[in-house]
Design an enzyme around this catalytic site. Structure first.
Site, PDB file in Angstrom:
ATOM      1  N   LYS A   1     -10.116  16.275  -4.680  1.00  8.61           N
ATOM      2  CA  LYS A   1     -10.565  14.897  -4.917  1.00  8.61           C
ATOM      3  C   LYS A   1     -10.774  14.170  -3.583  1.00  8.61           C
ATOM      4  O   LYS A   1     -11.821  13.551  -3.358  1.00  8.61           O
ATOM      5  CB  LYS A   1      -9.505  14.150  -5.741  1.00  8.61           C
ATOM      6  CG  LYS A   1      -9.711  12.648  -5.787  1.00  8.61           C
ATOM      7  CD  LYS A   1      -8.627  11.955  -6.580  1.00  8.61           C
ATOM      8  CE  LYS A   1      -7.409  11.555  -5.807  1.00  8.61           C
ATOM      9  NZ  LYS A   1      -7.561  10.360  -4.949  1.00  8.61           N
ATOM     10  N   ASN A   2      -9.783  14.241  -2.706  1.00  2.00           N
ATOM     11  CA  ASN A   2      -9.852  13.461  -1.477  1.00  2.00           C
ATOM     12  C   ASN A   2     -10.870  13.998  -0.479  1.00  2.00           C
ATOM     13  O   ASN A   2     -11.178  13.337   0.515  1.00  2.00           O
ATOM     14  CB  ASN A   2      -8.465  13.383  -0.815  1.00  2.00           C
ATOM     15  CG  ASN A   2      -7.535  12.461  -1.584  1.00  2.00           C
ATOM     16  OD1 ASN A   2      -7.963  11.776  -2.518  1.00  2.00           O
ATOM     17  ND2 ASN A   2      -6.270  12.449  -1.208  1.00  2.00           N
TER      18      ASN A   2
ATOM     19  N   ASP B   1      -7.524  -3.033   7.643  1.00  2.00           N
ATOM     20  CA  ASP B   1      -7.867  -3.590   8.954  1.00  2.00           C
ATOM     21  C   ASP B   1      -8.494  -2.562   9.894  1.00  2.00           C
ATOM     22  O   ASP B   1      -9.417  -2.875  10.642  1.00  2.00           O
ATOM     23  CB  ASP B   1      -6.618  -4.232   9.592  1.00  2.00           C
ATOM     24  CG  ASP B   1      -5.443  -3.277   9.677  1.00  2.00           C
ATOM     25  OD1 ASP B   1      -5.250  -2.492   8.725  1.00  2.00           O
ATOM     26  OD2 ASP B   1      -4.736  -3.291  10.697  1.00  2.00           O
ATOM     27  N   LEU B   2      -8.024  -1.314   9.833  1.00  2.00           N
ATOM     28  CA  LEU B   2      -8.550  -0.324  10.779  1.00  2.00           C
ATOM     29  C   LEU B   2      -9.997   0.054  10.452  1.00  2.00           C
ATOM     30  O   LEU B   2     -10.790   0.332  11.353  1.00  2.00           O
ATOM     31  CB  LEU B   2      -7.670   0.929  10.795  1.00  2.00           C
ATOM     32  CG  LEU B   2      -6.198   0.672  11.133  1.00  2.00           C
ATOM     33  CD1 LEU B   2      -5.410   1.966  11.117  1.00  2.00           C
ATOM     34  CD2 LEU B   2      -6.078  -0.004  12.503  1.00  2.00           C
TER      35      LEU B   2
ATOM     36  N   ARG C   1      -6.754  10.552 -12.978  1.00  2.00           N
ATOM     37  CA  ARG C   1      -7.519  10.149 -11.792  1.00  2.00           C
ATOM     38  C   ARG C   1      -7.583  11.289 -10.782  1.00  2.00           C
ATOM     39  O   ARG C   1      -8.559  11.393 -10.030  1.00  2.00           O
ATOM     40  CB  ARG C   1      -6.852   8.939 -11.109  1.00  2.00           C
ATOM     41  CG  ARG C   1      -7.007   7.644 -11.859  1.00  2.00           C
ATOM     42  CD  ARG C   1      -6.496   6.495 -11.019  1.00  2.00           C
ATOM     43  NE  ARG C   1      -7.096   6.539  -9.680  1.00  2.00           N
ATOM     44  CZ  ARG C   1      -6.672   5.845  -8.638  1.00  2.00           C
ATOM     45  NH1 ARG C   1      -5.657   5.020  -8.761  1.00  2.00           N
ATOM     46  NH2 ARG C   1      -7.266   5.949  -7.475  1.00  2.00           N
TER      47      ARG C   1
ATOM     48  N   ARG D   1      -1.616  -1.759   1.317  1.00  2.00           N
ATOM     49  CA  ARG D   1      -2.466  -0.710   1.920  1.00  2.00           C
ATOM     50  C   ARG D   1      -3.627  -1.420   2.586  1.00  2.00           C
ATOM     51  O   ARG D   1      -4.685  -1.597   1.999  1.00  2.00           O
ATOM     52  CB  ARG D   1      -2.957   0.274   0.845  1.00  2.00           C
ATOM     53  CG  ARG D   1      -1.860   1.155   0.331  1.00  2.00           C
ATOM     54  CD  ARG D   1      -2.374   2.134  -0.706  1.00  2.00           C
ATOM     55  NE  ARG D   1      -3.202   3.197  -0.148  1.00  2.00           N
ATOM     56  CZ  ARG D   1      -3.848   4.090  -0.883  1.00  2.00           C
ATOM     57  NH1 ARG D   1      -3.788   4.039  -2.196  1.00  2.00           N
ATOM     58  NH2 ARG D   1      -4.562   5.035  -0.323  1.00  2.00           N
TER      59      ARG D   1
ATOM     60  N   ARG E   1      -9.364   2.495  -4.540  1.00  2.00           N
ATOM     61  CA  ARG E   1      -9.513   2.010  -3.173  1.00  2.00           C
ATOM     62  C   ARG E   1     -10.494   2.846  -2.358  1.00  2.00           C
ATOM     63  O   ARG E   1     -11.142   2.344  -1.443  1.00  2.00           O
ATOM     64  CB  ARG E   1      -8.165   2.024  -2.461  1.00  2.00           C
ATOM     65  CG  ARG E   1      -7.144   1.132  -3.060  1.00  2.00           C
ATOM     66  CD  ARG E   1      -5.838   1.318  -2.342  1.00  2.00           C
ATOM     67  NE  ARG E   1      -5.995   1.085  -0.920  1.00  2.00           N
ATOM     68  CZ  ARG E   1      -5.935  -0.096  -0.327  1.00  2.00           C
ATOM     69  NH1 ARG E   1      -5.689  -1.172  -1.044  1.00  2.00           N
ATOM     70  NH2 ARG E   1      -6.098  -0.224   0.964  1.00  2.00           N
TER      71      ARG E   1
ATOM     72  N   ASP F   1       1.440  12.691  -0.259  1.00  2.00           N
ATOM     73  CA  ASP F   1       0.950  12.930  -1.618  1.00  2.00           C
ATOM     74  C   ASP F   1       1.742  14.022  -2.354  1.00  2.00           C
ATOM     75  O   ASP F   1       1.497  14.265  -3.535  1.00  2.00           O
ATOM     76  CB  ASP F   1      -0.542  13.316  -1.591  1.00  2.00           C
ATOM     77  CG  ASP F   1      -1.440  12.112  -1.338  1.00  2.00           C
ATOM     78  OD1 ASP F   1      -0.936  10.976  -1.346  1.00  2.00           O
ATOM     79  OD2 ASP F   1      -2.652  12.318  -1.125  1.00  2.00           O
TER      80      ASP F   1
ATOM     81  N   CYS G   1      -2.001  -2.519  -4.573  1.00  2.00           N
ATOM     82  CA  CYS G   1      -1.829  -1.106  -4.880  1.00  2.00           C
ATOM     83  C   CYS G   1      -0.403  -0.902  -5.351  1.00  2.00           C
ATOM     84  O   CYS G   1       0.502  -1.613  -4.924  1.00  2.00           O
ATOM     85  CB  CYS G   1      -2.094  -0.299  -3.610  1.00  2.00           C
ATOM     86  SG  CYS G   1      -1.547   1.390  -3.696  1.00  2.00           S
TER      87      CYS G   1
HETATM   88  C1  UD1 Z   1      -5.633   8.909   2.078  1.00  2.00           C
HETATM   89  C2  UD1 Z   1      -5.552   9.589   0.738  1.00  2.00           C
HETATM   90  C3  UD1 Z   1      -4.199   9.332   0.089  1.00  2.00           C
HETATM   91  C4  UD1 Z   1      -3.085   9.724   1.053  1.00  2.00           C
HETATM   92  C5  UD1 Z   1      -3.266   9.066   2.404  1.00  2.00           C
HETATM   93  C6  UD1 Z   1      -2.274   9.544   3.440  1.00  2.00           C
HETATM   94  C7  UD1 Z   1      -7.859   9.563   0.004  1.00  2.00           C
HETATM   95  C8  UD1 Z   1      -8.861   9.040  -0.955  1.00  2.00           C
HETATM   96  N1  UD1 Z   1      -6.618   9.078  -0.121  1.00  2.00           N
HETATM   97  O1  UD1 Z   1      -5.522   7.507   1.838  1.00  2.00           O
HETATM   98  O2  UD1 Z   1      -4.125  10.113  -1.110  1.00  2.00           O
HETATM   99  O3  UD1 Z   1      -1.847   9.347   0.512  1.00  2.00           O
HETATM  100  O4  UD1 Z   1      -4.579   9.350   2.919  1.00  2.00           O
HETATM  101  O5  UD1 Z   1      -2.362  10.920   3.593  1.00  2.00           O
HETATM  102  O6  UD1 Z   1      -8.139  10.430   0.806  1.00  2.00           O
HETATM  103  N2  UD1 Z   1      -3.441   1.897   7.352  1.00  2.00           N
HETATM  104  C9  UD1 Z   1      -3.512   0.654   7.969  1.00  2.00           C
HETATM  105  N3  UD1 Z   1      -4.739   0.044   8.049  1.00  2.00           N
HETATM  106  C10 UD1 Z   1      -5.863   0.608   7.561  1.00  2.00           C
HETATM  107  C11 UD1 Z   1      -5.784   1.872   6.932  1.00  2.00           C
HETATM  108  C12 UD1 Z   1      -4.555   2.503   6.841  1.00  2.00           C
HETATM  109  O7  UD1 Z   1      -2.505   0.134   8.438  1.00  2.00           O
HETATM  110  O8  UD1 Z   1      -6.924   0.010   7.655  1.00  2.00           O
HETATM  111  C13 UD1 Z   1      -2.129   2.588   7.254  1.00  2.00           C
HETATM  112  C14 UD1 Z   1      -1.672   2.773   5.827  1.00  2.00           C
HETATM  113  O9  UD1 Z   1      -0.999   1.627   5.353  1.00  2.00           O
HETATM  114  C15 UD1 Z   1      -0.759   3.981   5.970  1.00  2.00           C
HETATM  115  C16 UD1 Z   1      -1.415   4.793   7.072  1.00  2.00           C
HETATM  116  O10 UD1 Z   1      -2.297   3.906   7.736  1.00  2.00           O
HETATM  117  O11 UD1 Z   1       0.523   3.589   6.374  1.00  2.00           O
HETATM  118  C17 UD1 Z   1      -2.192   5.996   6.613  1.00  2.00           C
HETATM  119  O12 UD1 Z   1      -3.106   5.601   5.602  1.00  2.00           O
HETATM  120  P1  UD1 Z   1      -4.526   6.309   5.449  1.00  2.00           P
HETATM  121  O13 UD1 Z   1      -4.486   7.628   6.145  1.00  2.00           O
HETATM  122  O14 UD1 Z   1      -5.582   5.358   5.851  1.00  2.00           O
HETATM  123  O15 UD1 Z   1      -4.622   6.537   3.878  1.00  2.00           O
HETATM  124  P2  UD1 Z   1      -5.913   6.475   2.983  1.00  2.00           P
HETATM  125  O16 UD1 Z   1      -7.086   6.990   3.724  1.00  2.00           O
HETATM  126  O17 UD1 Z   1      -6.010   5.140   2.313  1.00  2.00           O
END
Ligand code: UD1
Length: 418
Positions: free
Chosen positions: A22-23, A124-125, A395, A121, A92, A303, A116
């Site tokens: 999925k991811n 910002d990045l 999902r 979640r 998301r 996960d 969430c």
């Molecule tokens: C993806 C996966 C999710 C998995 C996660 C971590 C998908 C669709 N989802 O989610 O299943 O649990 O990776 O392996 O692929 N963060 C920020 N700011 C941002 C973005 C992220 O602070 O803009 C933080 C998050 O709060 C978290 C960390 O970065 O603590 C990692 O998150 P991230 O790798 O971005 O997760 P997702 O891509 O949302």
């Protein structure tokens, strides 16, 4: 809303086929928005999330179809660079359209995802990397409006983010000049995305390392791609095998993506045999307690944290789980507790007292992976467990009840129109 009824105590054995990830599929679907064309994605799992993302693509004007596991996407007539709240709030990962829509149209409007189940979640990045590439970002009535023609830049992520790396990568492919992304995510799903983009004509170097160098190109062309196997589904079935199995084999997996979970299973006393794309688990004796700390790839995946906790309720002694990626990701704890697990939670650390005999109870599915943990616990609980709200599991897990039943588990889906 459908329910699962699981009668515990039936030993699992046999082979189960792993689906496409999925991811990995979701960012590939997003990437088709970058350039008008006809794309074919193979091994796409039929899931609620891939169906939701298909709707996001259709909103932009794309034509999408899924037949068996082949998804065809025609993005030639896309003309609406927008992702509405109704869809983004359901998933998301819809936010993945930000980079490709901005790169293709020079402007896009994407809803902010909102809350969430596992705590904050932020996005910002995703926004900072777009700004680094020259985009102007505004917030208007819950929507991000991004505008600008993108130019290559150096940007280093303060923390490793899968989604923000994917978005930045897609945006940079058509930017003018060279982009260097530092502290980039190295998850297999990001490598899969980068490989696909390169097959479209992008110039990305350093995939699988923390530094990605993207030389912008003027044009791309459509291509076909096969989605990588789902390492989280694979890990879930390996843990299921360790908990409730005599001998369980997963086939069609990529064992090189499963290093951390396999290491931890071996530490727990589980025998793990690897042969090409198949992995077999069998449990010679008691499960040893093993602590985990979640981390970005190649560390132990967040996960698979909930599923490991379910396994540890059956270990021969106490263990702990440190959640370092999403500090609040513990929605499964109260549900496992309803089944008799003894877990204490302080901050981002859970301590599991074990062994515990689990006993069936009505429980609720709360998010994709928490639900998987509850299913695993129910497989070893005494009696019949009723799990409500299984749309969460739908999902992210393709035909999970069929796969468990195929291994000998007693699981039934009950359709509840309410
Ligand atoms: C993806 C996966 C999710 C998995 C996660 C971590 C998908 C669709 N989802 O989610 O299943 O649990 O990776 O392996 O692929 N963060 C920020 N700011 C941002 C973005 C992220 O602070 O803009 C933080 C998050 O709060 C978290 C960390 O970065 O603590 C990692 O998150 P991230 O790798 O971005 O997760 P997702 O891509 O949302």
């Amino acid at each position: 809303m459908d329910k699962f009824i699981i009668e515990g105590g039936h030993e699992l054995s046999g082979t189960v086929q792993i689906s496409g990830a999925k991811n990995a599929a979701l960012p590939l679907m997003a990437a088709t928005l970058l350039w008008p064309g006809n794309y074919k994605l193979r091994r796409v799992p039929a899931l609620r999330d891939t169906a939701t993302f298909a709707k996001v693509l259709e909103t932009t004007g794309a034509v999408v179809s899924l037949q068996s596991d082949v998804m065809r996407i025609d993005t030639r007539n896309c003309d609406n660079a927008e992702a509405p709240y109704e869809l983004v709030k359901q998933m998301r990962a819809s936010f993945y359209v930000l980079g490709p829509l901005l790169a293709r149209f020079g402007r896009c409007k994407v809803s902010m995802p909102g809350g969430c189940n596992w705590g904050p979640r932020p996005i910002d990045l995703h926004l900072r990397v777009m700004e680094a590439l020259g985009a102007r970002i505004e917030l208007e009535s819950g929507y991000i409006i991004a505008t600008g023609s993108l130019k290559g830049a150096d940007y280093t992520f303060p923390i490793s983010s899968v989604g923000a790396t994917g978005n930045g990568l897609m945006a940079a492919v058509l930017a003018q000049g060279v982009t260097v992304l530092g502290n980039a995510a190295i998850e297999p799903e990001i490598v899969g995305l980068g490989d696909f983009l390169n097959s479209l004509g992008a110039r990305i170097a350093g995939l699988g390392t923390r530094t990605l160098t993207i030389t912008g190109v003027d044009e791309l062309q459509a291509a076909d791609v096969t989605v990588i196997p789902d390492r989280i589904e694979a890990g879930t079935f390996l843990i299921a095998g360790a908990m409730a199995g005599r001998e369980v084999t997963i086939s069609g997996a990529d064992p090189s993506h499963l290093g951390s979970v396999i290491d931890h299973l071996r530490q727990a006393g589980v025998t793990v045999d690897i042969a090409d794309s198949a992995v077999t688990v069998s449990r010679p004796g008691a499960i040893a307690p093993v602590d985990i700390t979640t981390a970005p790839y190649p560390g132990y995946p967040t996960d698979l944290q909930a599923q490991w906790m379910a396994l540890m309720t059956q270990a021969a002694g106490p263990s702990s789980v440190h959640e370092e990626v999403y500090h609040d990701r513990f929605a499964h704890v109260p549900e496992l507790t309803r089944l008799g697990a003894r877990i204490s939670l302080k901050g981002n650390v859970a301590r599991i007292s074990a062994p515990t005999a689990l006993i069936a109870a009505p429980v609720m599915s709360t998010d994709i992976r928490a639900s998987a943990a509850i299913v695993l616990a129910a497989l070893v609980a005494e009696g019949s467990t009723e799990i409500s709200r299984v749309y969460h599991i739908d999902r992210g897990y393709e035909a999970i009840e069929q796969k468990i039943a195929q291994l000998g588990g007693a699981i039934t889906r009950v359709s509840d129109p309410a």
